[in-house]
Design an enzyme around this catalytic site. Structure first.
Site, PDB file in Angstrom:
ATOM      1  N   HIS A 136      14.297 -14.061 -20.640  1.00 61.29           N
ATOM      2  CA  HIS A 136      13.263 -13.051 -20.422  1.00 61.29           C
ATOM      3  C   HIS A 136      11.947 -13.720 -20.056  1.00 61.29           C
ATOM      4  O   HIS A 136      11.572 -14.749 -20.608  1.00 61.29           O
ATOM      5  CB  HIS A 136      13.073 -12.183 -21.661  1.00 61.29           C
ATOM      6  CG  HIS A 136      12.396 -10.885 -21.351  1.00 61.29           C
ATOM      7  ND1 HIS A 136      11.037 -10.789 -21.098  1.00 61.29           N
ATOM      8  CD2 HIS A 136      12.895  -9.620 -21.209  1.00 61.29           C
ATOM      9  CE1 HIS A 136      10.730  -9.528 -20.837  1.00 61.29           C
ATOM     10  NE2 HIS A 136      11.830  -8.796 -20.895  1.00 61.29           N
ATOM     11  N   HIS A 137      11.231 -13.091 -19.123  1.00 64.67           N
ATOM     12  CA  HIS A 137       9.986 -13.671 -18.623  1.00 64.67           C
ATOM     13  C   HIS A 137       8.916 -13.780 -19.717  1.00 64.67           C
ATOM     14  O   HIS A 137       7.976 -14.574 -19.606  1.00 64.67           O
ATOM     15  CB  HIS A 137       9.451 -12.824 -17.468  1.00 64.67           C
ATOM     16  CG  HIS A 137       8.712 -13.602 -16.431  1.00 64.67           C
ATOM     17  ND1 HIS A 137       7.937 -14.701 -16.726  1.00 64.67           N
ATOM     18  CD2 HIS A 137       8.618 -13.439 -15.074  1.00 64.67           C
ATOM     19  CE1 HIS A 137       7.399 -15.180 -15.618  1.00 64.67           C
ATOM     20  NE2 HIS A 137       7.800 -14.438 -14.603  1.00 64.67           N
TER      21      HIS A 137
END
Length: 460
Positions: A136-137
């Site tokens: 996930h960013h």
């Protein structure tokens, strides 16, 4: 417990603003065969991945966002929730591989567990196999993700190009960021300290802030490149020789990033024409993330980026004019204060109570933005070919997410002797991303041929 910084938390808010998007970033490694024993490979991955605390932590959120989310240990961590096995159908070519990768990347990560997955992909041509890392960013930006990915290599963390970028040569962003607090007195004190630390660059940052704000609010020329997206994705990739790119740089006095963006420009111009649309000067305002990560923070899992918003010159037909225009516009943008404005904005967000920043991001990400048309992010990768469990990694493809009305996104990665462009597109509105990839390769080939002719003329 460590709290998420406002920029990291912003990626969660942006994902929540649109049920059609997943803000995970990916790294696809294609590896020489034979594929190792799956259980042994899982043990190898676990031993190396779990050195990074984020991969064994979950997010703890607070009611009404009264405090930022916090990273806490996952007491029930189970590796089988994170390492998966899949196979591509015959003939195991790029088309089949990228379809599978798109299926995996378009699904959101489960926030009740650590926000990562690793997929072992079998059935590729020539006896090869692949690893897909999905993170996930909110955990990390491209440079930090690549640094963590390189930890999977047999050699450990390998040398990469990250220390050549501008920010890496300094030890900080030049802004002293106070700690978050919901105490108004502490907030006021933090804002004062931030103002004092930013004084030296205040004029430049103000000018840049005005340009960024205008870029976000002023719509780009109407085109099919921007608008609502579906939940499904398409993925493609282009690959060119770094030697060819460096020859172009030498011939025209430009940077590798200039060449990459010029190739993207030429291919997007062809895409607009292919779709029956007229390329205009304001058709392709592009979000170009800029690292503000210093060398001493390469291994820190977080996001440290600012941004630039140049118009790529799709209105120009000649490839050399495109390249020169990209160089001019990037040079002007770099000197305009946009990078500094972004860094100061991120720092300033850290002194505002989290409920206010969360609310502001939530509102802004729900607006139908039409000022930015695409994303082009450049990630410096390993200088040498990596080996994983004794097998050579022959190719690495970065997989960017798309969100906020952007129907395509491109990540550019240097790996050993190659420059690789990973392209993500919306399934319904960007069906021609394979043509976009081939157009990038053709644009670099044309510039390389022109550069060779230029060298021959000089030699003659």
């Amino acid at each position: 417990m460590e709290q998420l910084k406002p920029l990291d938390a912003g990626f969660l808010e942006a994902e929540d603003s649109d049920r059609h998007v997943s803000l995970a970033v990916g790294g696809l490694s294609i590896i020489e065969g034979p594929e190792p024993d799956f259980d042994a490979l899982c043990a190898n991955i676990a031993e190396r991945m779990l050195r990074v605390p984020r991969f064994n932590q979950v997010l703890k959120t607070h009611v009404l966002d009264l405090n930022p989310p916090e990273w806490v240990e996952d007491d029930g961590f189970d590796l089988s929730h994170h390492v998966h096995r899949a196979a591509v159908p015959n003939p195991g070519d790029d088309t089949a591989l990228f379809r599978l990768v798109a299926d995996i990347m378009e699904r959101r990560l489960d926030r009740d567990r650590p926000l990562w997955e690793c997929w072992v992909i079998e059935g590729l041509q020539d006896g090869r196999w692949a690893l897909l890392m999905k993170i996930h960013h909110c955990i990390a930006d491209g440079i930090a993700t690549m640094h963590m990915f390189s930890g999977l290599a047999d050699e450990g963390e390998v040398s990469n190009y990250a220390n050549e970028i501008r920010a890496a040569r300094s030890q900080s962003t030049g802004v002293d960021v106070p700690k978050l607090s919901v105490n108004p007195l502490s907030w006021a004190s933090g804002a004062w300290n931030l103002a004092r630390s930013a004084t030296g660059a205040a004029r430049l940052a103000l000018e840049g802030a005005l340009e960024v704000t205008t870029g976000l609010l002023q719509p780009a020329a109407s085109s099919s490149l921007v608008g609502p997206v579906s939940t499904m994705r398409r993925i493609s990739a282009a690959q060119v020789s770094l030697r060819d790119v460096r020859n172009i740089c030498d011939a025209f006095g430009v940077t590798i990033n200039d060449v990459a963006l010029a190739a993207i420009t030429d291919s997007f111009r062809a895409a607009l024409l292919r779709r029956g649309e007229r390329p205009r000067r304001n058709s392709l305002r592009t979000l170009v993330p800029v690292s503000i990560r210093s060398n001493d923070a390469l291994g820190v899992a977080d996001n440290r980026v600012s941004l630039m918003l140049p118009f790529l010159p799709v209105e120009k037909e000649d490839p050399v004019e495109q390249l020169r225009a990209v160089h001019r516009r990037l040079s002007r943008t770099k000197g305009s204060g946009q990078r500094e404005a972004g860094a100061v904005f991120v720092a300033a967000a850290s002194v505002v109570p989290f409920p206010f920043t969360a609310w502001a991001v939530r509102v802004l990400t729900k607006l139908p933005q039409r000022g930015v048309v695409t994303l082009a992010t450049n990630v410096p990768g390993p200088r040498q070919r990596m080996r994983i469990v004794g097998r050579e990694v022959v190719r690495v493809v970065p997989i960017p997410p798309i969100a906020l009305q952007l129907r395509t996104g491109i990540a550019i990665l240097s790996y050993a002797d190659d420059l690789v462009f990973g392209i993500t597109g919306d399934f319904d509105t960007a069906a021609d991303i394979d043509d976009l990839a081939r157009g990038i390769e053709a644009a670099v080939a044309r510039l390389a041929a022109i550069s060779a002719e230029k060298r021959d003329d000089r030699a003659g």
